[in-house]
Design a protein around this motif. Structure first.
Motif, PDB file in Angstrom:
ATOM      1  N   UNK A 128       0.821  -1.206   0.000  1.00 35.64           N
ATOM      2  CA  UNK A 128       0.000   0.000   0.000  1.00 35.64           C
ATOM      3  C   UNK A 128       0.862   1.265   0.000  1.00 35.64           C
ATOM      4  N   UNK A 129       0.379   2.284  -0.680  1.00 34.14           N
ATOM      5  CA  UNK A 129       1.011   3.602  -0.602  1.00 34.14           C
ATOM      6  C   UNK A 129       0.644   4.243   0.733  1.00 34.14           C
ATOM      7  N   UNK A 130       1.273   5.381   1.036  1.00 32.30           N
ATOM      8  CA  UNK A 130       0.969   6.086   2.282  1.00 32.30           C
ATOM      9  C   UNK A 130      -0.498   6.476   2.333  1.00 32.30           C
ATOM     10  N   UNK A 131      -1.022   6.966   1.216  1.00 32.11           N
ATOM     11  CA  UNK A 131      -2.419   7.367   1.178  1.00 32.11           C
ATOM     12  C   UNK A 131      -3.375   6.203   1.382  1.00 32.11           C
ATOM     13  N   UNK A 132      -3.053   5.053   0.773  1.00 27.16           N
ATOM     14  CA  UNK A 132      -3.893   3.871   0.948  1.00 27.16           C
ATOM     15  C   UNK A 132      -3.852   3.392   2.394  1.00 27.16           C
ATOM     16  N   UNK A 133      -2.666   3.495   3.011  1.00 27.26           N
ATOM     17  CA  UNK A 133      -2.552   3.127   4.415  1.00 27.26           C
ATOM     18  C   UNK A 133      -3.401   4.023   5.301  1.00 27.26           C
ATOM     19  N   UNK A 134      -3.446   5.325   4.973  1.00 27.62           N
ATOM     20  CA  UNK A 134      -4.292   6.256   5.727  1.00 27.62           C
ATOM     21  C   UNK A 134      -5.759   5.879   5.585  1.00 27.62           C
ATOM     22  N   UNK A 135      -6.162   5.545   4.379  1.00 26.11           N
ATOM     23  CA  UNK A 135      -7.556   5.159   4.158  1.00 26.11           C
ATOM     24  C   UNK A 135      -7.922   3.901   4.948  1.00 26.11           C
ATOM     25  N   UNK A 136      -6.988   2.939   5.004  1.00 27.47           N
ATOM     26  CA  UNK A 136      -7.243   1.719   5.769  1.00 27.47           C
ATOM     27  C   UNK A 136      -7.358   2.034   7.259  1.00 27.47           C
ATOM     28  N   UNK A 137      -6.490   2.931   7.745  1.00 29.51           N
ATOM     29  CA  UNK A 137      -6.562   3.316   9.151  1.00 29.51           C
ATOM     30  C   UNK A 137      -7.877   3.986   9.495  1.00 29.51           C
ATOM     31  N   UNK A 138      -8.386   4.803   8.600  1.00 30.97           N
ATOM     32  CA  UNK A 138      -9.668   5.469   8.825  1.00 30.97           C
ATOM     33  C   UNK A 138     -10.806   4.457   8.763  1.00 30.97           C
ATOM     34  N   UNK A 139     -10.700   3.501   7.839  1.00 32.31           N
ATOM     35  CA  UNK A 139     -11.706   2.434   7.773  1.00 32.31           C
ATOM     36  C   UNK A 139     -11.751   1.658   9.085  1.00 32.31           C
ATOM     37  N   UNK A 140     -10.583   1.377   9.652  1.00 31.42           N
ATOM     38  CA  UNK A 140     -10.527   0.664  10.941  1.00 31.42           C
ATOM     39  C   UNK A 140     -11.149   1.494  12.052  1.00 31.42           C
ATOM     40  N   UNK A 141     -10.920   2.814  12.011  1.00 30.22           N
ATOM     41  CA  UNK A 141     -11.482   3.684  13.041  1.00 30.22           C
ATOM     42  C   UNK A 141     -13.008   3.709  12.991  1.00 30.22           C
ATOM     43  N   UNK A 142     -13.570   3.545  11.798  1.00 25.30           N
ATOM     44  CA  UNK A 142     -15.023   3.609  11.638  1.00 25.30           C
ATOM     45  C   UNK A 142     -15.695   2.243  11.692  1.00 25.30           C
ATOM     46  N   UNK A 143     -14.896   1.199  11.866  1.00 27.97           N
ATOM     47  CA  UNK A 143     -15.405  -0.174  11.788  1.00 27.97           C
ATOM     48  C   UNK A 143     -16.545  -0.437  12.766  1.00 27.97           C
ATOM     49  N   UNK A 144     -16.426   0.035  13.985  1.00 29.43           N
ATOM     50  CA  UNK A 144     -17.442  -0.237  15.003  1.00 29.43           C
ATOM     51  C   UNK A 144     -18.586   0.750  15.021  1.00 29.43           C
ATOM     52  N   UNK A 145     -18.672   1.624  13.995  1.00 31.14           N
ATOM     53  CA  UNK A 145     -19.706   2.657  13.927  1.00 31.14           C
ATOM     54  C   UNK A 145     -19.734   3.468  15.232  1.00 31.14           C
ATOM     55  N   UNK A 146     -18.571   4.012  15.624  1.00 30.49           N
ATOM     56  CA  UNK A 146     -18.442   4.619  16.953  1.00 30.49           C
ATOM     57  C   UNK A 146     -19.100   5.995  17.065  1.00 30.49           C
ATOM     58  N   UNK A 147     -19.437   6.366  18.291  1.00 29.47           N
ATOM     59  CA  UNK A 147     -20.013   7.687  18.561  1.00 29.47           C
ATOM     60  C   UNK A 147     -18.933   8.751  18.637  1.00 29.47           C
ATOM     61  N   UNK A 148     -17.683   8.331  18.881  1.00 32.01           N
ATOM     62  CA  UNK A 148     -16.566   9.261  19.005  1.00 32.01           C
ATOM     63  C   UNK A 148     -15.450   8.836  18.057  1.00 32.01           C
ATOM     64  N   UNK A 149     -14.880   9.806  17.344  1.00 37.10           N
ATOM     65  CA  UNK A 149     -13.814   9.531  16.381  1.00 37.10           C
ATOM     66  C   UNK A 149     -12.631  10.448  16.678  1.00 37.10           C
ATOM     67  N   UNK A 150     -11.446   9.849  16.796  1.00 41.21           N
ATOM     68  CA  UNK A 150     -10.217  10.594  17.059  1.00 41.21           C
ATOM     69  C   UNK A 150      -9.228  10.270  15.944  1.00 41.21           C
ATOM     70  N   UNK A 151      -8.819  11.291  15.189  1.00 37.38           N
ATOM     71  CA  UNK A 151      -7.923  11.078  14.055  1.00 37.38           C
ATOM     72  C   UNK A 151      -6.718  12.013  14.167  1.00 37.38           C
ATOM     73  N   UNK A 152      -5.534  11.423  14.082  1.00 39.12           N
ATOM     74  CA  UNK A 152      -4.290  12.185  14.149  1.00 39.12           C
ATOM     75  C   UNK A 152      -3.718  12.325  12.738  1.00 39.12           C
ATOM     76  N   UNK A 153      -3.697  13.533  12.209  1.00 44.06           N
ATOM     77  CA  UNK A 153      -3.177  13.828  10.862  1.00 44.06           C
ATOM     78  C   UNK A 153      -3.788  12.905   9.795  1.00 44.06           C
ATOM     79  N   UNK A 154      -5.112  12.887   9.664  1.00 38.85           N
ATOM     80  CA  UNK A 154      -5.733  11.933   8.728  1.00 38.85           C
ATOM     81  C   UNK A 154      -5.467  12.228   7.254  1.00 38.85           C
ATOM     82  N   UNK A 155      -5.114  13.470   6.900  1.00 37.65           N
ATOM     83  CA  UNK A 155      -4.902  13.783   5.477  1.00 37.65           C
ATOM     84  C   UNK A 155      -3.464  13.555   5.042  1.00 37.65           C
ATOM     85  N   UNK A 156      -2.622  13.107   5.951  1.00 36.02           N
ATOM     86  CA  UNK A 156      -1.220  12.870   5.617  1.00 36.02           C
ATOM     87  C   UNK A 156      -1.091  11.823   4.517  1.00 36.02           C
TER      88      UNK A 156
END
Length: 331
Positions: A128-156
């Motif tokens: 994966x490229x850096x951008x694809x890795x970021x997208x996967x990390x965001x997908x993991x963050x949203x996996x549980x359909x959470x009420x709270x989301x914390x993202x550190x430098x998501x557009x990197x």
């Protein structure tokens, strides 16, 4: 709601986070800003229970992160996109996470599609490229359909399309009533995305306010003046309670007097005015002004004049050395 109360973190004699308190409310995108070394990542780690605070407490939804029985369904976080086994596929990585919380496989497919990774879902993450890795990390963050989301430098590492996707995603999450905390060094993007700001420097709270109020206060009392007689007008206006700075040739920023006084002064001395408007600061400029004394790693910036002088000096030294060499050859 997310709450930090008196958070302090020390490593030996060094205080990284110093008595930090703030709240992040549902329904808004809160930008978490600060210079490098300000303590943002450490604060996020304490919010998620990854680092224990020296003092203070951190709660999400009224309890510490570790006290949630199914944390992925309460809090989704991206702190390090590359924290994935490189030999796994994107689908296998998310499936493994889903199994720990009884999350259905259909949700794995949903977040892969949401992140634009459906076509590469069966590829190993190591490719994966850096951008694809970021997208996967965001997908993991949203996996549980959470009420709270914390993202550190998501557009990197994301391309322009990916940056736009993140911007719209964050706004949609907040519109659904979720609590969203996002850190970024891209002030232009925060200006378009965030509703509220929490700004820290050297581990301490510097500002806790809305984006509009922060920018408005930073530009309060300043007037932008464009005139071909900038130097003459600046001399007439400058006084004990008035400061005048030259932003660029022919452009002044005046603080300490209003537009009416500037206009009357210019008219009385026959000075033409091309523009006379209240000054509006950008989020980037307001941030730089606020954190100027809280920057831990200060770079040296050379002006164009200094660069030209340096080049001239180097050229002169090189010419002198060449002349000396020629003299030695002639001898």
């Amino acid at each position: 709601m997310m709450r930090a109360s008196g958070l302090t973190k020390k490593y030996g004699d060094k205080t990284v986070v110093d008595d930090l308190s703030f709240e992040v409310h549902p329904g808004t995108v809160t930008g978490f800003l600060g210079p490098n070394g300000a303590g943002k990542s450490t604060t996020m780690r304490m919010l998620l229970g990854l680092d224990a605070p020296t003092r203070g407490t951190a709660t999400i939804g009224g309890r510490p992160y570790a006290a949630h029985p199914a944390p992925l369904t309460e809090v989704g976080a991206l702190l390090e996109a590359r924290s994935v086994h490189p030999g796994r596929t994107a689908h296998a990585h998310l499936t493994a996470l889903a199994l720990t919380h009884g999350i259905p496989r259909s949700r794995v497919d949903h977040v892969l599609d949401l992140a634009g990774l459906t076509e590469v879902a069966r590829r190993r993450v190591k490719g994966f490229s850096l951008g694809m890795g970021q997208r996967l990390g965001i997908a993991a963050a949203l996996l549980g359909d959470p009420a709270t989301v914390i993202l550190d430098e998501p557009v990197n590492g994301l391309d322009p399309e990916g940056v736009l996707w993140i911007r719209n995603l964050l706004k949609s999450l907040a519109a659904e009533g979720r609590t969203v905390l996002v850190s970024s060094h891209l002030m232009s993007e925060m200006a378009l995305t965030a509703d509220h700001l929490v700004i820290i420097g050297k581990g301490r709270l510097l500002a806790d306010t809305t984006v509009d109020a922060f920018v408005r206060e930073a530009g309060a009392g300043a007037v932008k003046v464009v005139t071909p007689s900038a130097a003459e007008l600046a001399a007439l206006l400058t006084g004990p309670s008035v400061t005048v700075t030259g932003d660029s040739p022919g452009t002044l920023t005046v603080r300490g007097c209003d537009s009416a006084h500037i206009g009357r002064t210019a008219a009385a001395h026959g000075i033409p005015l091309v523009e006379l408007t209240p000054h509006t600061a950008s989020l980037e400029q307001a941030f730089m002004d606020l954190t100027r004394d809280a920057v831990e790693y200060q770079a040296t910036v050379r002006t164009p004049a200094q660069a030209t002088a340096r080049t001239s000096t180097q050229t002169g030294a090189q010419t002198s050395a060449q002349a000396t060499a020629l003299e030695g050859t002639s001898a």
